[in-house]
Design an enzyme around this catalytic site. Structure first.
Site, PDB file in Angstrom:
ATOM      1  N   THR A 194      40.159  50.074  50.001  1.00  0.00           N
ATOM      2  CA  THR A 194      41.596  49.851  50.206  1.00  0.00           C
ATOM      3  C   THR A 194      42.256  51.055  50.886  1.00  0.00           C
ATOM      4  O   THR A 194      41.774  52.193  50.750  1.00  0.00           O
ATOM      5  CB  THR A 194      42.270  49.593  48.839  1.00  0.00           C
ATOM      6  OG1 THR A 194      43.680  49.688  48.976  1.00  0.00           O
ATOM      7  CG2 THR A 194      41.857  50.646  47.805  1.00  0.00           C
ATOM      8  N   ASP A 195      43.373  50.807  51.555  1.00  0.00           N
ATOM      9  CA  ASP A 195      44.150  51.915  52.138  1.00  0.00           C
ATOM     10  C   ASP A 195      44.840  52.741  51.049  1.00  0.00           C
ATOM     11  O   ASP A 195      45.312  53.851  51.308  1.00  0.00           O
ATOM     12  CB  ASP A 195      45.189  51.387  53.144  1.00  0.00           C
ATOM     13  CG  ASP A 195      46.209  50.428  52.549  1.00  0.00           C
ATOM     14  OD1 ASP A 195      46.081  50.055  51.356  1.00  0.00           O
ATOM     15  OD2 ASP A 195      47.146  50.031  53.280  1.00  0.00           O
ATOM     16  N   GLU A 196      44.864  52.197  49.815  1.00  0.00           N
ATOM     17  CA  GLU A 196      45.594  52.903  48.748  1.00  0.00           C
ATOM     18  C   GLU A 196      44.932  54.218  48.361  1.00  0.00           C
ATOM     19  O   GLU A 196      45.555  55.067  47.729  1.00  0.00           O
ATOM     20  CB  GLU A 196      45.764  51.985  47.529  1.00  0.00           C
ATOM     21  CG  GLU A 196      46.487  50.711  47.911  1.00  0.00           C
ATOM     22  CD  GLU A 196      46.885  49.808  46.750  1.00  0.00           C
ATOM     23  OE1 GLU A 196      47.088  50.322  45.641  1.00  0.00           O
ATOM     24  OE2 GLU A 196      46.999  48.595  46.981  1.00  0.00           O
ATOM     25  N   PHE A 241      39.510  36.524  45.576  1.00  0.00           N
ATOM     26  CA  PHE A 241      40.387  36.176  46.701  1.00  0.00           C
ATOM     27  C   PHE A 241      39.728  36.484  48.062  1.00  0.00           C
ATOM     28  O   PHE A 241      39.469  35.578  48.870  1.00  0.00           O
ATOM     29  CB  PHE A 241      41.694  36.957  46.508  1.00  0.00           C
ATOM     30  CG  PHE A 241      42.636  36.979  47.663  1.00  0.00           C
ATOM     31  CD1 PHE A 241      42.962  35.827  48.361  1.00  0.00           C
ATOM     32  CD2 PHE A 241      43.233  38.191  48.047  1.00  0.00           C
ATOM     33  CE1 PHE A 241      43.860  35.877  49.431  1.00  0.00           C
ATOM     34  CE2 PHE A 241      44.122  38.243  49.100  1.00  0.00           C
ATOM     35  CZ  PHE A 241      44.425  37.082  49.798  1.00  0.00           C
ATOM     36  N   LYS A 281      38.904  53.404  43.198  1.00  0.00           N
ATOM     37  CA  LYS A 281      38.359  53.010  44.506  1.00  0.00           C
ATOM     38  C   LYS A 281      37.998  54.267  45.311  1.00  0.00           C
ATOM     39  O   LYS A 281      36.978  54.305  45.995  1.00  0.00           O
ATOM     40  CB  LYS A 281      39.363  52.150  45.280  1.00  0.00           C
ATOM     41  CG  LYS A 281      39.625  50.773  44.703  1.00  0.00           C
ATOM     42  CD  LYS A 281      38.412  49.859  44.671  1.00  0.00           C
ATOM     43  CE  LYS A 281      37.963  49.405  46.044  1.00  0.00           C
ATOM     44  NZ  LYS A 281      36.884  48.361  45.951  1.00  0.00           N
ATOM     45  N   TYR A 336      43.914  52.439  39.707  1.00  0.00           N
ATOM     46  CA  TYR A 336      43.158  51.565  40.612  1.00  0.00           C
ATOM     47  C   TYR A 336      42.705  52.338  41.846  1.00  0.00           C
ATOM     48  O   TYR A 336      41.512  52.370  42.181  1.00  0.00           O
ATOM     49  CB  TYR A 336      44.016  50.357  41.029  1.00  0.00           C
ATOM     50  CG  TYR A 336      43.498  49.635  42.266  1.00  0.00           C
ATOM     51  CD1 TYR A 336      42.273  48.968  42.241  1.00  0.00           C
ATOM     52  CD2 TYR A 336      44.224  49.637  43.469  1.00  0.00           C
ATOM     53  CE1 TYR A 336      41.784  48.315  43.373  1.00  0.00           C
ATOM     54  CE2 TYR A 336      43.751  48.993  44.595  1.00  0.00           C
ATOM     55  CZ  TYR A 336      42.529  48.331  44.544  1.00  0.00           C
ATOM     56  OH  TYR A 336      42.051  47.704  45.663  1.00  0.00           O
TER      57      TYR A 336
HETATM   58  P1  NAD Z   1      40.000  39.861  43.188  1.00  0.00           P
HETATM   59  O1  NAD Z   1      40.497  40.551  41.956  1.00  0.00           O
HETATM   60  O2  NAD Z   1      40.680  38.625  43.659  1.00  0.00           O
HETATM   61  O3  NAD Z   1      38.453  39.490  43.016  1.00  0.00           O
HETATM   62  C1  NAD Z   1      37.524  40.364  42.443  1.00  0.00           C
HETATM   63  C2  NAD Z   1      36.246  39.568  42.159  1.00  0.00           C
HETATM   64  O4  NAD Z   1      35.278  40.472  41.609  1.00  0.00           O
HETATM   65  C3  NAD Z   1      36.449  38.434  41.139  1.00  0.00           C
HETATM   66  O5  NAD Z   1      35.810  37.260  41.582  1.00  0.00           O
HETATM   67  C4  NAD Z   1      35.778  38.975  39.880  1.00  0.00           C
HETATM   68  O6  NAD Z   1      35.231  37.950  39.057  1.00  0.00           O
HETATM   69  C5  NAD Z   1      34.700  39.874  40.465  1.00  0.00           C
HETATM   70  N1  NAD Z   1      34.319  40.951  39.536  1.00  0.00           N
HETATM   71  C6  NAD Z   1      35.173  41.812  38.915  1.00  0.00           C
HETATM   72  N2  NAD Z   1      34.480  42.628  38.103  1.00  0.00           N
HETATM   73  C7  NAD Z   1      33.163  42.293  38.238  1.00  0.00           C
HETATM   74  C8  NAD Z   1      31.956  42.782  37.668  1.00  0.00           C
HETATM   75  N3  NAD Z   1      31.979  43.782  36.775  1.00  0.00           N
HETATM   76  N4  NAD Z   1      30.797  42.221  38.036  1.00  0.00           N
HETATM   77  C9  NAD Z   1      30.771  41.200  38.930  1.00  0.00           C
HETATM   78  N5  NAD Z   1      31.881  40.670  39.485  1.00  0.00           N
HETATM   79  C10 NAD Z   1      33.065  41.216  39.148  1.00  0.00           C
HETATM   80  O7  NAD Z   1      39.998  40.987  44.305  1.00  0.00           O
HETATM   81  P2  NAD Z   1      40.310  40.878  45.868  1.00  0.00           P
HETATM   82  O8  NAD Z   1      41.764  40.963  46.077  1.00  0.00           O
HETATM   83  O9  NAD Z   1      39.539  39.734  46.425  1.00  0.00           O
HETATM   84  O10 NAD Z   1      39.674  42.245  46.373  1.00  0.00           O
HETATM   85  C11 NAD Z   1      38.299  42.327  46.741  1.00  0.00           C
HETATM   86  C12 NAD Z   1      37.975  43.746  47.163  1.00  0.00           C
HETATM   87  O11 NAD Z   1      38.784  44.111  48.271  1.00  0.00           O
HETATM   88  C13 NAD Z   1      38.214  44.793  46.075  1.00  0.00           C
HETATM   89  O12 NAD Z   1      37.171  45.720  46.127  1.00  0.00           O
HETATM   90  C14 NAD Z   1      39.546  45.430  46.478  1.00  0.00           C
HETATM   91  O13 NAD Z   1      39.594  46.776  46.052  1.00  0.00           O
HETATM   92  C15 NAD Z   1      39.473  45.323  47.982  1.00  0.00           C
HETATM   93  N6  NAD Z   1      40.784  45.231  48.671  1.00  0.00           N
HETATM   94  C16 NAD Z   1      41.716  44.312  48.287  1.00  0.00           C
HETATM   95  C17 NAD Z   1      42.925  44.216  48.971  1.00  0.00           C
HETATM   96  C18 NAD Z   1      43.968  43.176  48.603  1.00  0.00           C
HETATM   97  O14 NAD Z   1      45.056  43.168  49.199  1.00  0.00           O
HETATM   98  N7  NAD Z   1      43.705  42.254  47.693  1.00  0.00           N
HETATM   99  C19 NAD Z   1      43.185  45.073  50.047  1.00  0.00           C
HETATM  100  C20 NAD Z   1      42.207  46.005  50.419  1.00  0.00           C
HETATM  101  C21 NAD Z   1      41.005  46.063  49.727  1.00  0.00           C
HETATM  102  P1  TYD Z   2      50.886  43.978  44.777  1.00  0.00           P
HETATM  103  O1  TYD Z   2      50.784  42.592  45.320  1.00  0.00           O
HETATM  104  O2  TYD Z   2      50.604  44.204  43.331  1.00  0.00           O
HETATM  105  O3  TYD Z   2      49.949  44.897  45.705  1.00  0.00           O
HETATM  106  P2  TYD Z   2      49.807  46.528  45.771  1.00  0.00           P
HETATM  107  O4  TYD Z   2      50.391  47.116  44.572  1.00  0.00           O
HETATM  108  O5  TYD Z   2      48.335  46.687  45.816  1.00  0.00           O
HETATM  109  O6  TYD Z   2      50.501  46.924  47.049  1.00  0.00           O
HETATM  110  O7  TYD Z   2      52.340  44.514  45.079  1.00  0.00           O
HETATM  111  C1  TYD Z   2      52.856  44.565  46.402  1.00  0.00           C
HETATM  112  C2  TYD Z   2      54.199  45.235  46.329  1.00  0.00           C
HETATM  113  O8  TYD Z   2      55.116  44.368  45.645  1.00  0.00           O
HETATM  114  C3  TYD Z   2      54.196  46.535  45.556  1.00  0.00           C
HETATM  115  O9  TYD Z   2      55.082  47.442  46.204  1.00  0.00           O
HETATM  116  C4  TYD Z   2      54.731  46.151  44.187  1.00  0.00           C
HETATM  117  C5  TYD Z   2      55.686  45.001  44.481  1.00  0.00           C
HETATM  118  N1  TYD Z   2      55.805  43.938  43.462  1.00  0.00           N
HETATM  119  C6  TYD Z   2      57.065  43.480  43.103  1.00  0.00           C
HETATM  120  O10 TYD Z   2      58.104  43.977  43.586  1.00  0.00           O
HETATM  121  N2  TYD Z   2      57.157  42.463  42.188  1.00  0.00           N
HETATM  122  C7  TYD Z   2      56.057  41.902  41.608  1.00  0.00           C
HETATM  123  O11 TYD Z   2      56.197  40.978  40.758  1.00  0.00           O
HETATM  124  C8  TYD Z   2      54.763  42.372  42.001  1.00  0.00           C
HETATM  125  C9  TYD Z   2      53.518  41.778  41.394  1.00  0.00           C
HETATM  126  C10 TYD Z   2      54.687  43.401  42.936  1.00  0.00           C
END
Ligand code: NAD
Ligand code: TYD
Length: 352
Positions: free
Chosen positions: A133-135, A8, A162, A158
């Site tokens: 992540t902020d988590e 993503f 991280k 998770y």
């Molecule tokens: P995502 O799950 O959509 O994508 C992860 C990608 O990494 C995928 O394309 C997957 O194929 C690849 N991948 C996973 N394991 C792998 C491996 N062993 N070797 C090579 N490639 C591998 O994740 P995202 O939401 O795009 O998040 C990307 C980064 O940003 C992560 O490190 C996540 O912790 C961080 N992040 C995400 C969010 C969020 O809201 N989604 C917020 C803050 C930080």
């Molecule tokens: P999520 O998108 O999984 O992100 P994160 O857990 O990393 O914050 O979830 C966002 C918020 O939404 C979280 O408080 C959990 C809640 N949630 C629901 O209420 N219903 C759902 O089906 C999902 C996937 C998440």
């Protein structure tokens, strides 16, 4: 070099790098369930773009690829990223997020040593940008914000994985002089998010006339950032961030989960109305997530003042853009298996 570029956020970063005409972009992505070739179809034609299907858990492969491409910088996004999956099966989070980051840090160290051994005086270390992540900071009460100096208190497998990887990056900078920058961001939303996270799940289930699951009372709060704003911030941090420094990135857009879900329902009522009733009739409160963090909120003052970054998209317009994208890209949802995924409740804690 971008790891996780078929996911993503990584794919949004690659689209931005392509738009900025970076000469050479290498995407290292093994394509797990969360990564898909369909996500970067157009970029495959960009002359400077190359995809290496490799696993960051494979230390030798990481050393080989870094030696082969000799990158100026690595933006490390590859990770297992879904909290609910980490509750059902933490193992992959430990190996990918921790061991994978370790492998990359060691491969960078080997490449730095190789460059140092050359007689060329103009050698530069590889810049390693760790995307986190902020988590890692745990959970907030009703007030206050996460700062770069907030203590690490991760609550899910998770976020613990991280946090561990953030610590490794810090240690490599302190001990080996690796040129690192770290960024910790709040919840992202936008196109190409895998339909297991809240926003795409709600859109998909609403359109399927299925129940919309809200965990607990829906009063948990997240700080939402449009994914392209995150990509812009990441390119700033990678290019201009101070070595050894951490930057928090957030959207100044706190919403309760129920507010997010109701907003999506209202937009859908407007652009894709149901035959009878409103989409909010589908909202159903379901069993809460174990260890559910109450609130995340970022103080992004450092990146704003030091690097001049600001989010451009407001939540109300960004969510509408996102919903319109999912409506227009149902093919992508089907190709990545989103229909099946969005229906499945995860994170109630089965064992591996
Ligand atoms: P995502 O799950 O959509 O994508 C992860 C990608 O990494 C995928 O394309 C997957 O194929 C690849 N991948 C996973 N394991 C792998 C491996 N062993 N070797 C090579 N490639 C591998 O994740 P995202 O939401 O795009 O998040 C990307 C980064 O940003 C992560 O490190 C996540 O912790 C961080 N992040 C995400 C969010 C969020 O809201 N989604 C917020 C803050 C930080
Ligand atoms: P999520 O998108 O999984 O992100 P994160 O857990 O990393 O914050 O979830 C966002 C918020 O939404 C979280 O408080 C959990 C809640 N949630 C629901 O209420 N219903 C759902 O089906 C999902 C996937 C998440």
């Amino acid at each position: 070099m971008v790891t996780g570029g078929s996911g993503f956020i990584g794919s949004a970063v690659i689209r931005s790098l392509v738009a900025e005409q970076y000469a050479q972009i290498v995407n290292i992505d093994i394509l797990t369930y969360a990564g898909n070739e369909a996500t970067l179809l157009n970029e495959a034609c960009y002359p400077g773009y190359k995809h290496e299907k490799a696993d960051i858990r494979d230390a030798q492969a990481m050393r080989r690829l870094i030696k082969k491409y000799q990158p100026d910088a690595i933006m490390h996004l590859a990770a297992e990223s879904h909290v609910d999956r980490s509750i059902d099966g933490p193992g992959e989070f430990i190996s990918t997020n921790i061991q994978g980051t370790y492998n990359l840090l060691e491969a960078v160290r080997t490449e730095d040593d190789r460059r140092l051994a050359l007689t060329d005086q103009s050698w530069r270390r590889v810049r390693f940008h760790h995307i986190s992540t902020d988590e890692v900071y745990g959970t907030l009460g009703a007030s206050g914000y996460f700062h770069e100096e907030s203590p690490y208190q991760p609550n899910s497998p998770y976020s613990a994985s991280k946090a561990a990887s953030d610590h490794l990056v810090r240690a490599w900078a302190e001990t080996f002089g690796t040129d690192t920058v770290v960024s910790n961001c709040s919840n992202n939303y936008g196109p190409y998010q895998y339909p297991e996270k809240l926003i795409p799940v709600v859109i998909h289930r609403a359109l399927a006339e299925d129940v919309i699951p809200v965990y607990g009372k829906g009063d948990n709060i997240r700080d939402w950032l449009f994914v392209d704003d995150h990509a812009t911030a990441l390119i700033e941090v990678m290019g201009r961030g101070e070595s050894g420094r951490t930057y928090n990135i957030g959207g100044d857009s706190e919403r309760t989960n129920l507010e997010v879900v109701e907003t999506i329902c209202r937009v859908l009522d407007d652009i894709a109305p149901r035959g009878n009733g409103t989409y909010s009739d589908l909202i159903t409160f379901v069993q809460d997530r174990p260890g559910h963090d109450f609130r995340y909120a970022i103080d992004a003052d450092r990146i704003k003042t030091e690097l001049g970054w600001r989010p451009q998209e407001r939540f109300e317009t960004g969510i509408r853009r996102t919903i319109e994208w999912y409506l227009a890209n149902q093919d992508w949802v089907n190709v990545v298996g989103g229909a099946h995924s969005a229906k499945k409740r995860q994170g109630l804690g089965g064992s591996e």
